[in-house]
Scaffold this active site. Structure first.
Site, PDB file in Angstrom:
ATOM      1  N   ARG A  82     -55.718 -53.293  19.734  1.00 47.28           N
ATOM      2  CA  ARG A  82     -55.255 -54.992  18.897  1.00 47.28           C
ATOM      3  C   ARG A  82     -56.805 -54.937  18.570  1.00 47.28           C
ATOM      4  O   ARG A  82     -58.008 -54.013  18.691  1.00 47.28           O
ATOM      5  CB  ARG A  82     -54.882 -55.083  20.597  1.00 47.28           C
ATOM      6  N   GLY A  84     -60.272 -57.422  18.589  1.00 44.49           N
ATOM      7  CA  GLY A  84     -60.321 -58.577  19.653  1.00 44.49           C
ATOM      8  C   GLY A  84     -62.143 -57.010  20.362  1.00 44.49           C
ATOM      9  O   GLY A  84     -61.875 -56.105  20.431  1.00 44.49           O
ATOM     10  N   THR A  87     -60.977 -57.886  27.297  1.00 43.67           N
ATOM     11  CA  THR A  87     -60.734 -59.168  27.889  1.00 43.67           C
ATOM     12  C   THR A  87     -60.373 -58.886  29.109  1.00 43.67           C
ATOM     13  O   THR A  87     -60.007 -57.017  29.614  1.00 43.67           O
ATOM     14  CB  THR A  87     -59.796 -59.624  27.208  1.00 43.67           C
ATOM     15  N   TYR A  88     -59.349 -59.428  30.186  1.00 41.48           N
ATOM     16  CA  TYR A  88     -58.992 -59.492  30.894  1.00 41.48           C
ATOM     17  C   TYR A  88     -57.810 -59.620  31.616  1.00 41.48           C
ATOM     18  O   TYR A  88     -57.703 -61.184  31.231  1.00 41.48           O
ATOM     19  CB  TYR A  88     -59.811 -59.505  32.511  1.00 41.48           C
ATOM     20  N   ILE A 150     -56.020 -64.220  22.420  1.00 41.41           N
ATOM     21  CA  ILE A 150     -55.950 -63.659  21.389  1.00 41.41           C
ATOM     22  C   ILE A 150     -55.749 -62.514  21.246  1.00 41.41           C
ATOM     23  O   ILE A 150     -57.336 -62.155  20.197  1.00 41.41           O
ATOM     24  CB  ILE A 150     -55.354 -64.698  20.423  1.00 41.41           C
ATOM     25  N   PHE A 163     -50.761 -62.953  23.584  1.00 41.64           N
ATOM     26  CA  PHE A 163     -51.902 -63.786  23.724  1.00 41.64           C
ATOM     27  C   PHE A 163     -51.218 -63.720  25.047  1.00 41.64           C
ATOM     28  O   PHE A 163     -51.013 -63.276  25.830  1.00 41.64           O
ATOM     29  CB  PHE A 163     -51.150 -65.830  22.710  1.00 41.64           C
ATOM     30  N   ALA A 164     -53.119 -63.990  25.800  1.00 44.83           N
ATOM     31  CA  ALA A 164     -53.215 -64.338  26.999  1.00 44.83           C
ATOM     32  C   ALA A 164     -53.806 -65.226  27.505  1.00 44.83           C
ATOM     33  O   ALA A 164     -54.898 -66.243  27.286  1.00 44.83           O
ATOM     34  CB  ALA A 164     -54.178 -63.349  27.516  1.00 44.83           C
ATOM     35  N   CYS A 180     -64.090 -61.502  25.886  1.00 45.14           N
ATOM     36  CA  CYS A 180     -64.126 -61.764  24.102  1.00 45.14           C
ATOM     37  C   CYS A 180     -65.266 -61.002  23.127  1.00 45.14           C
ATOM     38  O   CYS A 180     -65.749 -61.631  22.693  1.00 45.14           O
ATOM     39  CB  CYS A 180     -62.924 -62.779  24.004  1.00 45.14           C
TER      40      CYS A 180
END
Length: 224
Positions: A82, A84, A87-88, A150, A163-164, A180
């Protein structure tokens, strides 16, 4: 099945999953994507789930945003395709993986990212919260805190990843990264504004908002 007053021309299968290991979900996404590359007539899919604690890095993300040695991590660490930065994911964070054929929608990645943001902004509005965008960044902010990340991958106009939304997670896992890759903007969760909020109730709101924004009829499915 989720209905609204708006006529829908496209069908999208909705999978509500509970807690699913990251790699298992990733394998499932890749399978769905390749099926749709081979047969673009297959219907769209939206998967909503939670992950056990895991760190993921985007394709070109920098390991400098990790505050620990990834070879000696308490939780899993995965680099994925992906976009980006790092992230977690953890329980209490609602993750959405849309597998959409953008040829049915709009063949524009910026449009797609803005639509994902719009889905989440509408969800926040249900709770009387004003979600916002920040120019040059992707995601959704609430009073200066990033509540939704995202990151997407698109192959032959078929999407994966997504998304999260931080609903009610244990936020301590974010302390071990620069989320991010944004140094000067903190992360937040909806529970900071709405104590007692749960992923189960937010799933319903995300489903309805997704159907409205993308103009699809969601058909709840089992299996996968």
């Amino acid at each position: 099945m989720i209905h609204s007053n708006k006529p829908y021309l496209k069908r999208c299968f909705l999978y509500h999953k509970g807690l699913m290991p990251y790699l298992e979900a990733h394998t499932w996404q890749r399978s769905l994507l390749h099926e749709r590359i081979n047969n673009p007539n297959l219907d769209d899919v939206l998967i909503l789930l939670e992950h056990p604690p895991v760190y993921t890095l985007g394709q070109g993300s920098s390991p400098d945003f990790l505050k620990f040695d990834p070879n000696h991590s308490q939780f899993e660490v995965h680099r994925t395709e992906r976009g980006g930065e790092v992230t977690y994911h953890c329980p209490g964070q609602l993750v959405g993986y849309p597998i959409l054929n953008l040829q049915r929608h709009q063949q524009d990645l910026h449009w797609y990212l803005r639509q994902l943001e719009e889905v989440l902004i509408r969800v926040l509005a249900v709770y009387g919260l004003e979600g916002s965008r920040i120019p040059s960044f992707t995601g959704v902010w609430l009073e200066g805190r990033k509540v939704a990340a995202i990151g997407i991958k698109v192959s032959r106009w078929i999407t994966m990843h997504g998304f999260a939304l931080n609903v009610c997670p244990d936020m301590t896992g974010f302390e071990r990264i620069v989320p991010c890759g944004i140094i000067d903007k903190p992360v937040g969760s909806l529970a900071q504004w709405i104590p007692g909020i749960t992923c189960d109730e937010v799933r319903i709101q995300i489903s309805q908002s997704f159907a409205e924004v993308f103009g699809v009829e969601l058909v709840e499915s089992v299996g996968g």
